[in-house]
Design an enzyme around this catalytic site. Structure first.
Site, mmCIF file in Angstrom:
data_model
loop_
_atom_site.group_PDB
_atom_site.id
_atom_site.type_symbol
_atom_site.label_atom_id
_atom_site.label_comp_id
_atom_site.label_asym_id
_atom_site.label_seq_id
_atom_site.Cartn_x
_atom_site.Cartn_y
_atom_site.Cartn_z
ATOM 1 N N LYS A 202 90.069 22.124 20.109
ATOM 2 C CA LYS A 202 88.787 21.588 19.656
ATOM 3 C C LYS A 202 87.916 22.720 19.098
ATOM 4 C CE LYS A 202 84.662 19.259 21.335
ATOM 5 N NZ LYS A 202 83.978 18.578 22.413
ATOM 6 N N GLU A 208 94.006 31.225 25.281
ATOM 7 C CA GLU A 208 95.438 30.926 25.410
ATOM 8 C C GLU A 208 96.006 30.441 24.075
ATOM 9 O OE1 GLU A 208 93.051 29.913 27.422
ATOM 10 O OE2 GLU A 208 93.677 29.995 29.520
ATOM 11 N N GLY A 259 87.233 17.345 25.157
ATOM 12 C CA GLY A 259 88.637 17.752 25.121
ATOM 13 C C GLY A 259 89.542 16.826 25.906
ATOM 14 N N ARG A 260 89.119 16.453 27.122
ATOM 15 C CA ARG A 260 89.979 15.620 27.973
ATOM 16 C C ARG A 260 89.984 14.156 27.538
ATOM 17 N NH1 ARG A 260 85.779 18.020 30.293
ATOM 18 N NH2 ARG A 260 84.088 16.827 31.209
ATOM 19 N N GLU A 345 87.751 17.688 36.002
ATOM 20 C CA GLU A 345 86.880 18.410 35.065
ATOM 21 C C GLU A 345 85.650 17.561 34.740
ATOM 22 O OE1 GLU A 345 87.945 19.730 30.858
ATOM 23 O OE2 GLU A 345 88.280 21.608 31.910
ATOM 24 N N HIS A 376 110.454 11.961 49.015
ATOM 25 C CA HIS A 376 111.297 12.939 49.701
ATOM 26 C C HIS A 376 110.624 14.301 49.769
ATOM 27 C CE1 HIS A 376 114.666 10.127 49.833
ATOM 28 N NE2 HIS A 376 114.163 9.684 48.684
ATOM 29 N N LYS A 485 86.458 32.724 32.357
ATOM 30 C CA LYS A 485 86.796 33.186 31.004
ATOM 31 C C LYS A 485 86.105 34.507 30.710
ATOM 32 C CE LYS A 485 87.223 28.550 28.928
ATOM 33 N NZ LYS A 485 86.649 27.606 27.966
HETATM 34 O O1 F6P Z 1 88.517 25.501 29.556
HETATM 35 C C1 F6P Z 1 88.338 24.138 29.605
HETATM 36 C C2 F6P Z 1 88.471 23.516 28.246
HETATM 37 O O2 F6P Z 1 87.316 23.717 27.535
HETATM 38 C C3 F6P Z 1 88.806 22.033 28.360
HETATM 39 O O3 F6P Z 1 87.703 21.250 28.534
HETATM 40 C C4 F6P Z 1 89.514 21.802 27.072
HETATM 41 O O4 F6P Z 1 90.251 20.616 27.094
HETATM 42 C C5 F6P Z 1 90.366 23.047 26.991
HETATM 43 O O5 F6P Z 1 89.542 24.065 27.513
HETATM 44 C C6 F6P Z 1 90.852 23.407 25.640
HETATM 45 O O6 F6P Z 1 89.810 23.625 24.734
HETATM 46 P P1 F6P Z 1 90.073 23.675 23.195
HETATM 47 O O7 F6P Z 1 90.632 22.365 22.764
HETATM 48 O O8 F6P Z 1 88.745 23.963 22.567
HETATM 49 O O9 F6P Z 1 91.051 24.779 22.919
#
Ligand code: F6P
Length: 517
Positions: A202, A208, A259-260, A345, A376, A485
């Site tokens: 987003k 990452e 995002g979620r 979240e 199990h 972060k």
């Molecule tokens: O770190 C949390 C977050 O902001 C989530 O809410 C989001 O889904 C995820 O990181 C990824 O964010 P982005 O889509 O901006 O890379």
């Protein structure tokens, strides 16, 4: 009014006090209609809530709580496009992503929302025709989604869930972790010319995703491939940053999509490639039908409201702190991780909308694994442990394979577990005693189709909304992820320099150990 200051809250507290002798076995014995009363048909989904620790009086009082806490008016504000995400001053309109362009429901939208709806459909059409193009492109055998959190969990869960209607001959990979082992393992099985990378973010700033995307591009070029514009696509609200990264094909979405909650947007492109445009539209239609149920069904017959209120009852009055998810379908393997982000979240907050500390609990801990595997592993604790953990079964009536006997065994196990949790079994010896009276909810889908999956996910989104609205929190921000972060940036610099000045002794010691060979 804050929920704990309502009359209903006090009444529920009194009901909870008187509730300690409640036993599900007696409740069924004394009420022949209990199963019917606590069952709910909703679009694409049937739910049996009768094996839960509540009764009609409690549910009625929870509905009063919802009214006094203003849940329905908050729901309506969300569907009017108001900026209910107050800390970020944003509307919350993931529901608009699955809204049809025309029809009665569209006519009722405010003008500004209608304008957004036009953009939604314009982007959706573009994304779906791109998905169809990729489906026909025999050269692309591997699609790699690089994204994390909502840019990974939703599409990954849905691609896996709908594998029975996925295109054969294309493999889908999801790389999320900054741990290079993950990307490395995927890249090792790929050929650059046959791979499409979807960089899903987003913000297009997430550490990452940017690290993985940069390494993927470097790998791509090291293979002698040059056509970045054909093999890299961005799914983002930050088109400018994607352009700077060197990506020309970009499918956008909007800041009013959390995002979620973004699997319905361009973030759903891997799913659209897997199942095709028609199925993706059906996925959206299932969610939209659930939206309409949430908006229009009477509160007492409204599944997201009933589930969300049950969650509040358990968390605040019976003090159950977790909920276990057991999907009895192996394609729903990633359903529990997906729900973890959605619930925790969204509702893992300790202050109200005004930033004032809350004196009551919010999000439960969510966890789970598909059945029968969980049986199990950790079901022992659900049956005989000292904590009560409400279990949510998600079963699918019809299988898409033809192997004889498996489906009947699978479903029998789900029913037997729910039964065993509730009925228990007396054994004087102690070790073999099952106390029973353990609560569960049973969600049943006829088939795991795109429509039904869309409805199931929207149901979960809205039940999270309902409990968050009762608690008076902002379910749509996530400030709690920010501090780590920032600190990771500082520590990353110290990893290189070895500077441990002003670090706490534990962090300093660990960092030094990591640096010495
Ligand atoms: O770190 C949390 C977050 O902001 C989530 O809410 C989001 O889904 C995820 O990181 C990824 O964010 P982005 O889509 O901006 O890379």
């Amino acid at each position: 009014m804050r929920c704990d200051q309502t009359v209903a809250w006090q009444d529920l507290k009194a009901l909870a006090k008187a509730f300690s002798g409640f036993d599900l076995r007696d409740a069924f014995a004394s009420d022949a209609k209990r199963a019917v009363h606590f069952s709910q048909e909703a679009p694409g989904v049937f739910a049996d809530l009768s094996k839960n620790h509540w009764d009609a009086r409690i549910e009625a009082q929870l509905l009063v709580l919802a009214e006094q806490a203003g849940v329905l008016s908050q729901r309506d504000r969300m569907f009017q496009g108001e900026a209910i995400n107050t800390t970020e001053n944003r509307a919350v309109m993931h529901w608009l992503l699955r809204h049809p362009l025309q029809g009665v429901a569209s006519n009722a939208l405010p003008a500004s929302v209608k304008a957004s709806l036009q953009e939604v459909h314009h982007t959706l059409n573009g994304m779906l025709s791109f998905a169809e193009k990729i489906r026909l492109d025999g050269q692309i055998t591997d699609v790699v989604n690089i994204g994390i959190g909502g840019s990974d969990l939703g599409p990954q869960m849905a691609v896996m869930a709908l594998q029975s209607c996925a295109l054969k001959g294309k493999r889908f990979h999801f790389v999320s972790n900054v741990d290079g082992h993950e990307l490395d393992a995927v890249l090792n099985g790929l050929k650059a010319d046959n791979t499409l990378f979807l960089v899903a973010s987003k913000t297009f700033t997430t550490l990452e995703t940017m690290t993985n995307a940069t390494s993927a591009k470097r790998w791509f070029e090291a293979q002698g491939a040059t056509d970045v514009s054909r093999h890299f696509v961005a799914l983002t609200t930050n088109v400018e940053a994607a352009g700077q990264f060197g990506i020309q094909t970009c499918f956008g979405f909007w800041d009013w999509v959390g995002g979620r909650y973004s699997v319905w947007s361009a973030i759903g492109l891997p799913l659209a490639i897997a199942i095709g445009a028609e199925n993706f539209r059906s996925f959206l239609a299932g969610a939209h039908t659930m939206d309409q149920h949430f908006l229009h069904a009477n509160a007492a017959q409204n599944l997201p409201i009933r589930l969300g209120l049950l969650d509040v009852w358990y968390r605040n009055f019976l003090h159950y702190t977790s909920r276990c998810i057991a999907p009895y379908h192996s394609a729903l393997k990633r359903f529990a991780p997906y729900l973890q982000q959605l619930e925790m979240e969204s509702n893992g907050k300790q202050v109200d909308q005004a930033g004032q500390a809350l004196p009551y609990g919010t999000s439960p801990v969510l966890w789970g694994e598909p059945g029968t595997n969980g049986q199990h592993a950790f079901f022992q604790m659900l049956h005989q442990g000292t904590d009560v953990v409400p279990l949510e079964f998600v079963a699918v009536k019809n299988a898409t394979h033809a192997l004889p006997n498996h489906q009947a065994l699978l479903l029998s196990n789900a029913l037997a577990q729910a039964q065993a949790l509730m009925l228990g079994k007396a054994d004087a010896g102690g070790h073999k005693n099952f106390s029973g009276n353990r609560p569960s909810t049973f969600i049943l889908l006829n088939d795991l189709t795109p429509f039904n999956l869309g409805a199931l996910i929207a149901l979960q989104e809205h039940r999270v909304f309902v409990s968050g609205a009762v608690w008076g929190i902002n379910s749509f921000d996530q400030w709690g992820v920010e501090l780590g972060k920032v600190l990771a940036k500082d520590i990353h610099a110290r990893m290189a320099s070895g500077d441990v000045a002003e670090l706490d002794a534990s962090t300093a010691q660990l960092l030094q150990r990591m640096r010495t060979s």
